[in-house]
Design an enzyme around this catalytic site. Structure first.
Site, PDB file in Angstrom:
ATOM      1  N   ARG A 225      31.565  12.741  -2.624  1.00 16.26           N
ATOM      2  CA  ARG A 225      32.821  13.807  -2.701  1.00 16.26           C
ATOM      3  C   ARG A 225      33.213  13.200  -1.015  1.00 16.26           C
ATOM      4  O   ARG A 225      34.440  13.328  -0.452  1.00 16.26           O
ATOM      5  CB  ARG A 225      32.823  14.804  -3.144  1.00 16.26           C
ATOM      6  CG  ARG A 225      33.411  15.437  -4.022  1.00 16.26           C
ATOM      7  CD  ARG A 225      33.345  16.219  -4.939  1.00 16.26           C
ATOM      8  NE  ARG A 225      34.499  17.461  -4.289  1.00 16.26           N
ATOM      9  CZ  ARG A 225      35.414  17.703  -4.752  1.00 16.26           C
ATOM     10  NH1 ARG A 225      35.694  17.260  -5.493  1.00 16.26           N
ATOM     11  NH2 ARG A 225      35.979  19.096  -4.332  1.00 16.26           N
ATOM     12  N   ASP A 253      24.000  20.652   2.815  1.00 19.62           N
ATOM     13  CA  ASP A 253      23.775  21.845   1.511  1.00 19.62           C
ATOM     14  C   ASP A 253      24.399  23.046   3.049  1.00 19.62           C
ATOM     15  O   ASP A 253      23.622  23.280   3.431  1.00 19.62           O
ATOM     16  CB  ASP A 253      22.178  22.171   1.346  1.00 19.62           C
ATOM     17  CG  ASP A 253      22.708  23.166   0.577  1.00 19.62           C
ATOM     18  OD1 ASP A 253      24.163  24.526   0.428  1.00 19.62           O
ATOM     19  OD2 ASP A 253      21.731  24.570  -0.212  1.00 19.62           O
ATOM     20  N   CYS A 326      40.770  28.699  -5.577  1.00 19.94           N
ATOM     21  CA  CYS A 326      42.312  28.016  -5.706  1.00 19.94           C
ATOM     22  C   CYS A 326      41.225  29.269  -6.937  1.00 19.94           C
ATOM     23  O   CYS A 326      41.877  28.396  -8.038  1.00 19.94           O
ATOM     24  CB  CYS A 326      42.360  27.187  -6.340  1.00 19.94           C
ATOM     25  SG  CYS A 326      40.682  25.590  -6.019  1.00 19.94           S
TER      26      CYS A 326
HETATM   27  N1  SAM Z   1      38.392  21.939   1.396  1.00 17.91           N
HETATM   28  C1  SAM Z   1      38.867  20.718   0.837  1.00 17.91           C
HETATM   29  C2  SAM Z   1      39.725  20.431   0.412  1.00 17.91           C
HETATM   30  O1  SAM Z   1      40.157  21.420   1.473  1.00 17.91           O
HETATM   31  O2  SAM Z   1      40.099  19.328  -0.145  1.00 17.91           O
HETATM   32  C3  SAM Z   1      38.427  21.627  -1.455  1.00 17.91           C
HETATM   33  C4  SAM Z   1      36.966  21.901  -0.753  1.00 17.91           C
HETATM   34  S1  SAM Z   1      37.016  21.977  -3.128  1.00 17.91           S
HETATM   35  C5  SAM Z   1      37.615  24.180  -3.403  1.00 17.91           C
HETATM   36  C6  SAM Z   1      34.738  22.850  -2.974  1.00 17.91           C
HETATM   37  C7  SAM Z   1      34.108  21.573  -2.325  1.00 17.91           C
HETATM   38  O3  SAM Z   1      32.516  22.884  -1.998  1.00 17.91           O
HETATM   39  C8  SAM Z   1      33.675  20.695  -3.033  1.00 17.91           C
HETATM   40  O4  SAM Z   1      34.009  19.528  -2.389  1.00 17.91           O
HETATM   41  C9  SAM Z   1      31.998  21.222  -3.791  1.00 17.91           C
HETATM   42  O5  SAM Z   1      31.411  19.288  -3.529  1.00 17.91           O
HETATM   43  C10 SAM Z   1      31.607  21.440  -2.265  1.00 17.91           C
HETATM   44  N2  SAM Z   1      30.368  22.120  -1.923  1.00 17.91           N
HETATM   45  C11 SAM Z   1      29.462  22.632  -3.106  1.00 17.91           C
HETATM   46  N3  SAM Z   1      28.339  22.992  -3.409  1.00 17.91           N
HETATM   47  C12 SAM Z   1      28.719  23.079  -1.871  1.00 17.91           C
HETATM   48  C13 SAM Z   1      27.742  23.654  -0.509  1.00 17.91           C
HETATM   49  N4  SAM Z   1      26.213  24.118  -1.109  1.00 17.91           N
HETATM   50  N5  SAM Z   1      27.760  23.001   0.005  1.00 17.91           N
HETATM   51  C14 SAM Z   1      28.913  22.329   0.752  1.00 17.91           C
HETATM   52  N6  SAM Z   1      29.444  22.149  -0.054  1.00 17.91           N
HETATM   53  C15 SAM Z   1      29.636  22.604  -0.688  1.00 17.91           C
END
Ligand code: SAM
Length: 400
Positions: A225, A253, A326
């Site tokens: 991502r 992380d 969301c």
């Molecule tokens: N803010 C983004 C946007 O507006 O396009 C959408 C973010 S999406 C709701 C949540 C994101 O959190 C995902 O891309 C996922 O890979 C990431 N994520 C999940 N666990 C995480 C972690 N421990 N640390 C950082 N990012 C994480």
């Protein structure tokens, strides 16, 4: 013996009956388990029916219909791109929702106050009675963020954005309600900003549009991502901006951010992974309600809490943190914020104040439907005539 004969006759009858069942409808015994398997979208709907009918009460049937219908997009205008775009989009009949504000809407005296956690409370809950007379500085919405939408009830789709002569795309299509957390974050000139969960990058892009940020750090733990995020930034932001000292892209992380960089950022966006309610209802691929992701789904509130606490630690004293999701889920929204406020104070000695975002919701009530009477934060709820969201947001200010 007679009984045995009866049984045999009965079995033959059943066999005869099978002849009348069309072949395609016959199911072999060994596949019976597969027959009862529900697709993840169905499981999501069952789960939402059970929880949201209680949480939203009589609002749920209309929110449900909207969630199951096609969502509306907004076109976030890219200030880095050059082209006669705005006029084009106006000619198609859309308008910048930022300029279509409700001038009549003034926050009431009760709304002007801020719900605070500064006063010592003995449990994790933050109650309306804990209203603090101290008010955060009023929001100064960036005039550089422009997001165009079609009128209420107009479900026209945007055409794909075209590149300008430098190859930069003119607009980014996203849920227009996703722009609200970026506005609420209230980025000011010279701020250092952290976007903790940034991919695929819609909100990072909106934050960059303010053209006020001194340094932006965009992070996402998922490497694939993060690559998508990089691709988005390259399609919308000039190269010199990306290689300058202004932007850092990382893939850590986020829950461990406090170990690396504490007390640093003026603004932190914590847009956490959640049950992504809309996606879960329409798409079986990569669905958090699929059987093999039950554990991951159950652990979401804990992950969200850890991310929010890390974001709080990353902000400097006086800095502001915006938590967003969301999903409509109370256990992923208000409950996470309540617990984070409590744990930040108990474990880290950090006192937080909850910002009142009601003036923002009043201002944009021509464009979005907001949930009434949330005790903590604000939420855009889907509506057939304005099918944006769900987006939950809650803003915290670090006092210490
Ligand atoms: N803010 C983004 C946007 O507006 O396009 C959408 C973010 S999406 C709701 C949540 C994101 O959190 C995902 O891309 C996922 O890979 C990431 N994520 C999940 N666990 C995480 C972690 N421990 N640390 C950082 N990012 C994480």
């Amino acid at each position: 013996m007679a009984l045995c004969l009866d049984t045999r006759l009965l079995l033959r009858k059943v066999k005869d009956l099978r002849c009348f069942t069309p072949r395609r409808n016959r199911v072999k015994e060994k596949w019976a388990a597969a027959r009862s398997k529900q697709p993840p979208t169905r499981l999501a709907l069952q789960h939402f029916d059970a929880t949201y009918s209680v949480q939203l009460g009589k609002l749920w049937p209309s929110v449900r219909v909207a969630l199951l219908s096609e969502k509306k997009y907004g076109a976030l205008l890219n200030n880095f791109s050059h082209g006669p775009l705005l006029a084009d989009l106006h000619a198609q009949g859309c308008r910048d929702f930022m300029t279509d504000t409700d001038g009549e809407a003034q926050p009431s005296s009760e709304q002007k106050s801020v719900v605070g956690s500064k006063q010592e409370s003995t449990d994790a809950s933050v109650k309306k009675s804990e209203v603090d007379s101290q008010q955060l500085s009023p929001l100064q919405l960036s005039p550089n963020i422009k997001c165009l939408v079609f009128q209420r009830a107009d479900v026209t789709r945007f055409k794909p954005a075209r590149p300008d002569m430098h190859g930069l795309l003119g607009y980014y299509l996203m849920d227009a309600a996703s722009v609200l957390p970026c506005l609420a974050l209230d980025v000011q000139e010279g701020h250092n900003v952290l976007d903790l969960c940034a991919a695929p990058g819609g909100k990072s892009l909106a934050l960059l549009q303010t053209q006020a940020i001194r340094f932006l750090c965009v992070n996402d733990s998922s490497v694939s991502r993060t690559m998508r995020l990089q691709k988005v930034l390259h399609s919308y932001v000039p190269k010199h901006f990306l290689i300058d000292e202004k932007l850092r892209i990382t893939s850590f992380d986020g829950t461990r951010w406090g170990e690396i960089e504490r007390n640093t950022f003026d603004r932190v966006l914590v847009d956490v992974p959640c049950t992504t309610d809309r996606h879960s209802l329409i798409e079986n691929d990569n669905n958090i309600f699929s059987k093999n992701r039950v554990g991951e789904r159950r652990r979401l509130p804990q992950l969200q809490l850890e991310l929010l606490l890390a974001g709080i630690e990353a902000a400097c004293p006086g800095g502001e943190i915006l938590y967003s999701t969301c999903t409509l889920s109370q256990s992923q929204n208000q409950s996470v914020v309540e617990l984070a406020i409590f744990l930040a104070r108990e474990k880290h000695g950090i006192h937080l104040q909850v910002a009142n975002l009601r003036p923002l919701t009043q201002m944009f009530r021509n464009t979005f439907h907001f949930a009434p009477d949330l005790h903590l934060g604000e939420m855009v709820i889907p509506h057939l005539a304005a099918n944006f969201g769900p987006i939950y947001m809650c803003k915290l200010k670090r006092l210490t």
